[in-house]
Design a protein around this motif. Structure first.
Motif, short mmCIF file in Angstrom:
data_model
loop_
_atom_site.label_atom_id
_atom_site.label_comp_id
_atom_site.label_asym_id
_atom_site.label_seq_id
_atom_site.Cartn_x
_atom_site.Cartn_y
_atom_site.Cartn_z
N SER A 113 0.82 -1.20 0.00
CA SER A 113 0.00 0.00 0.00
C SER A 113 0.86 1.26 0.00
O SER A 113 0.47 2.28 -0.55
N GLN A 114 2.04 1.19 0.61
CA GLN A 114 2.94 2.34 0.65
C GLN A 114 3.43 2.69 -0.76
O GLN A 114 3.48 3.86 -1.13
N SER A 161 0.52 4.14 -2.71
CA SER A 161 0.15 5.51 -2.30
C SER A 161 0.95 6.58 -3.04
O SER A 161 0.49 7.70 -3.20
N MET A 197 -1.25 7.68 -5.86
CA MET A 197 -2.63 8.07 -5.59
C MET A 197 -2.81 9.58 -5.66
O MET A 197 -1.92 10.33 -5.26
N LYS A 211 -6.05 10.39 0.37
CA LYS A 211 -4.92 9.52 0.08
C LYS A 211 -4.49 8.69 1.29
O LYS A 211 -4.23 7.50 1.19
N GLN A 212 -4.46 9.31 2.47
CA GLN A 212 -4.02 8.62 3.68
C GLN A 212 -4.98 7.48 4.06
O GLN A 212 -4.55 6.37 4.35
N THR A 246 -4.69 4.62 1.63
CA THR A 246 -3.48 3.82 1.90
C THR A 246 -3.74 2.84 3.05
O THR A 246 -3.38 1.66 2.96
#
Length: 130
Positions: free
Chosen positions: A37-38, A41, A44, A61-62, A65
């Motif tokens: 996911s990092q 991101s 994104m 976005k956070q 993620t």
């Protein structure tokens, strides 16, 4: 002579089609292959529409993620194969199959061009009934 002209024209057309195609950033494909996911991101946009487990949410976005990290934690990824990708105007997409320990999922990832960068604006992940 005619053969050379035809080969030259074919090479020119192939070169132009490759230049016109907007490729999906390789990092997006790598992120799905790794279940990261990092990494995902990084590609994104500020707002992402996530469709996971049949539920659609518009998140920043956070939160996107975090949601993807939860998905990847629950479904350990063993591979990702691109089935199709394409481009239309200022947007592009990739459709693939995500192999996990809990089965296979169809992934639809849509990107749009924002200030010369391709950014993800929607990720849809659906379970494939086998």
């Amino acid at each position: 002579m005619k053969k050379r002209v035809l080969v030259g024209m074919a090479a020119l057309l192939l070169s132009l089609s490759l230049l016109m195609a907007q490729e999906i950033p390789a990092g997006v494909i790598t992120a799905f292959k790794r279940g990261s996911s990092q990494e995902l991101s990084k590609y994104m946009g500020d707002k992402v529409n996530l469709v996971l487990r049949g539920r659609s949410t518009n998140v920043d976005k956070q939160k996107a993620t975090v949601a993807m990290q939860e998905f990847f934690t629950e479904n350990k990824v063993s591979g990702f194969n691109v089935n199709h990708q394409g481009k239309r105007d200022e947007s592009s997409f990739v459709i693939g199959t995500l192999a996990t320990t809990k089965g296979s999922f169809r992934v639809n990832c849509f990107l749009k061009k924002v200030q010369d960068k391709c950014l993800i604006h929607q990720i849809r992940i659906d379970k494939i009934n086998e």
